[in-house]
Write a protein that holds these residues in place. Structure first.
Motif: not given
Ligand SMILES: [Ca+2]
Ligand SMILES: [Ca+2]
Ligand SMILES: [Ca+2]
Ligand SMILES: [Zn+2]
Length: 753
Positions: A176-189, A283-288, A316-318
């Motif tokens: 079963k899937v117990i957890d997940s998170y996305d490194l991509v964070r949308d902003a808008t700006g 605009a976004y941060w994608n983890g890298s 700031g997400h970084a």
């Protein structure tokens, strides 16, 4: 540098804050704070080690405001990574005094490391979590511990063009899937709103002085400067967009260094690249890397999405991702992640102090994107003005709206009630200023654990304010009021702040001694924290008689610890009694004590004074006795008047008889009041003789007191009993408690009764 701290089955529970080697009284050149912090942290890792199957590996070491040091140790269990098991040890600027120990792990790990589900099956399950997935990484086996029950899990990284970098955790026993998170964070700006500014760049839009920082097109290719100028200032010109991005990213970097003590976005002297020209209103941060589009408008209304608060937000997400505990999943952690972006955007605007984009509490007011003033998409001082919650409720909306409560807390902390309105009916708040508020916030992020919550952020910021601004409690009280102001009022086990400064006492045991010429004599230098927290103390001796040398082992201690002073005489040392001053040079307070050194045989009447026994354990409300024994060592007997000093309140000491002739004995009765706190106390028994004074120390351990509540910064002896959140505990290992060492968190220190 990646030294490994190995604490295997044979690990010894050692809680000394520092383990410095023996040194002489001569000044030593201190190792750098980082090395001392690593030494200090080795002593405390055992307090959070739940089983012998766990090892700790130093993953990062960063500096914060006021030089505070933060070491993050990754945990392994039977060699597998433990996701969420990181331990962060925070020390003072010297590296020698541990301020905090934090971990997100909630339960002891005791599980099989043999998976029932194959990696291939887990990869298929993970891939199905993302629509139009384009790739999935080879699953990695680990132990997932951010919930109450540790689980053996496969971690896969699923990617799509959307973009998405989704980390998925699949239970390796049940599938079963117990957890997940996305490194991509949308902003808008947006861009082109910083005016004509100076940026650091070479011949292309990259910055050689801030490692990792460059700005390019959607392929990551940098733009070439024309005649030393990047961009034409146009609203849709992409080199101009890069000029704005580099300006903002450079201001944010300088703000991190100059205001918050952080070296680069990642804390280790580095940051990440940026891209412009994304053909979306986003605009976004994608983890890298960070990526910037436009505002979705057409014609003259079209602007790039890269003013300072948007760029500050994405980086700031970084920062959130590169502080302990990483990005994390769920709406609450996601909302705090978005708020972190907004706070760094506001800090960057404030630091840059650019009249083309003045500092404010709006997010995106230069973009023309949203419905707020200038196109703002969020209002930190009054989130509800744009439909987001102002106050904490315990339920967590979509992540951008969810930034509201913590943004509101930050404005109340920085600028007070002149800039914002409380959710409750509490008093007016005078803010501590955005720089101090930023230091508090960054220090809390340096102690982040996964999953990050408002309640954890609350405690971490309170501890940060206390540590950063001690002995002042003004900042602590403002941070506390600001949390109350978003309806996060006092909680059990809250940190407290006392305006008492850090202080300690110094004593020598014994305070006198004699040695034949050429021989040496030792005494113990004792220190006790009397208020506040422990400080670093360097010991030295004052002027010494001819031919006498002094050495301290160790020469540097933390208040509360002891050192051995050895005075070595030589054949030429003048006979007679000399006073030797012991100097304690503390970080905040200096103390002195005096030692009486007699070289050669004493010619006068003298005696020794001893106790039998020298220690006893007594339940609160009980009593005990010991015997003072004296012996004539030279000359003839003298009258000796007996007294006691150093007994805590509630403990009475009486002698029968009170006055003796040296060579005689006296019975000492010690009564312990019912309210005396369980602890070990040193009581000095003093003999005031006609021609010589002698003393001895009795160690009194009081056990079994009722209703004593666990407190940080308190010395607990083995057997001491405390209550915490209504549960009673017995101390297993003598230590001085620290925030984060609450009995339920430190099973190696406290046994539940
Ligand atoms: Ca602005
Ligand atoms: Ca703004
Ligand atoms: Ca000093
Ligand atoms: Zn964001």
């Amino acid at each position: 540098m990646n030294p490994k701290i190995k604490l295997g089955a044979a690990a010894v529970l050692a809680l000394a804050l520092t383990q410095l080697g023996s040194t002489s009284a001569q000044a030593q050149s201190d190792p750098p704070p980082r090395e001392l912090a690593i030494t200090s942290s080795q002593g405390v890792l055992s307090s959070v080690q739940a089983s012998a199957e766990e090892d700790f590996h130093l993953a990062s070491a960063v500096e914060g405001a006021k030089g505070l040091q933060f070491l993050t140790y990754n945990r392994t269990y039977k060699g597998l990574p433990v996701h969420g098991g990181e331990v962060v040890v925070g020390t003072d600027a010297s590296g020698q005094v541990v301020n905090s120990v934090t971990t997100g792990q909630q339960a002891e790990i005791d599980l099989s490391t043999t998976p029932a589900i194959s990696a291939a099956t887990a990869a298929v399950t993970a891939r199905a979590q993302l629509r139009r997935a384009t790739g999935v990484s080879t699953p990695k086996l680990l132990v997932h511990v951010t919930t109450g029950k540790p689980v053996l899990a496969w971690e896969s990284v699923v990617t799509s063009a959307k973009p998405s970098v989704l980390h998925v955790y699949v239970d390796a026993q049940t599938g079963k899937v117990i957890d997940s998170y996305d490194l991509v964070r949308d902003a808008t700006g947006n861009g082109h709103h910083n005016g004509t500014v100076t940026i650091d760049a070479g011949s292309t839009s990259s910055d050689s002085t801030r490692p990792g920082l460059s700005c390019g097109n959607q392929s990551g290719q940098a733009y070439t400067l024309q005649g030393g100028v990047l961009g034409n200032g146009g609203a849709t010109d992409l080199p101009t967009a890069c000029a704005d991005v580099l300006y903002a990213a450079q201001k944010e970097w300088d703000m991190l260094r100059q205001w918050l003590g952080r070296n680069g976005v990642n804390g280790s002297g580095g940051t990440f690249p940026a891209r412009v020209g994304l053909n979306e209103a986003n605009a976004y941060w994608n983890g890298s890397f960070t990526n910037y589009g436009h505002n979705g408008k057409t014609g003259a209304a079209r602007k790039q999405l890269n003013p300072m608060d948007v760029v500050g937000h994405e980086y700031g997400h970084a920062i959130f991702q590169t502080t302990p505990g990483g990005a994390g999943g769920g709406n609450e952690s996601g909302g705090l992640n978005e708020s972190t972006g907004d706070i760094f955007g506001a800090l960057t605007e404030s630091f840059a102090n650019n009249p083309n984009d003045p500092a404010d509490w709006l997010v995106g007011e230069e973009t023309g994107l949203g419905s707020g003033p200038g196109g703002a998409i969020r209002n930190m001082a009054n989130p509800s003005a744009l439909g987001h919650p102002n106050c904490y409720t315990g339920s967590f909306p979509e992540v951008h709206a969810g930034a509201g409560p913590q943004n509101h807390w930050f404005v109340l902390t920085a600028a007070g009630t002149s800039a914002s309105t409380r959710c409750d009916s509490g008093p007016a708040i005078t803010g501590i200023g955005i720089q101090k508020a930023g230091q508090v916030f960054m220090t809390a992020l340096n102690n982040k654990t996964s999953p990050w919550t408002h309640l954890k952020a609350r405690v971490a910021t309170l501890n940060a304010a206390k540590t950063l601004f001690a002995p002042s409690c003004t900042e602590f009280n403002v941070v506390l009021e600001a949390w109350k102001g978003i309806n996060l009022g006092p909680r059990a086990g809250d940190p407290t702040c006392s305006t008492q400064g850090n202080d300690y006492s110094l004593s020598l045991d014994p305070a006198a001694g004699s040695a034949q010429p050429g021989q040496s004599v030792t005494t113990t230098v004792r220190t006790t924290v009397t208020s506040g927290s422990a400080q670093q103390i360097t010991l030295s001796a004052g002027t010494l008689p001819a031919g006498v040398t002094a050495s301290f082992s160790p020469a540097t201690i933390s208040a509360g610890q002891s050192s051995t002073l050895t005075l070595s005489t030589s054949a030429s040392s003048p006979q007679g009694t000399h006073s030797v001053t012991v100097n304690a040079d503390g970080a905040t307070v200096d103390r002195q004590a005096s030692y009486s050194l007699t070289v050669g045989q004493s010619q006068g009447n003298d005696y020794t004074l001893g106790l039998s026994p020298t220690s006893a354990s007594v339940a609160a409300g009980g009593s005990t006795t010991t015997t003072v024994q004296t012996q004539v060592t030279s000359g003839s007997a003298q009258s000796v008047s007996l007294s006691a000093s150093g007994a805590p309140a509630g403990v009475t000491v009486s002698f029968s008889p009170q006055t003796i002739q040296s060579g005689q004995s006296s019975t000492v009765s010690i009564s312990v009041g019912a309210s005396v706190a369980p602890n070990t106390y040193s009581i000095s028994v003093n003999g005031d003789g006609t021609s010589a004074d002698r003393s001895a120390t009795f160690s009194l351990t009081v056990t079994g007191g009722q209703g004593t509540t666990w407190q940080p910064w308190t010395a607990y002896a083995v057997g001491a009993q405390v209550s915490y959140n209504g549960v009673n505990y017995r101390c297993l290992q003598g230590h001085t408690s620290l925030p984060g060492w609450e009995p339920p968190n430190t099973p190696a220190l406290w046994q539940r009764l």
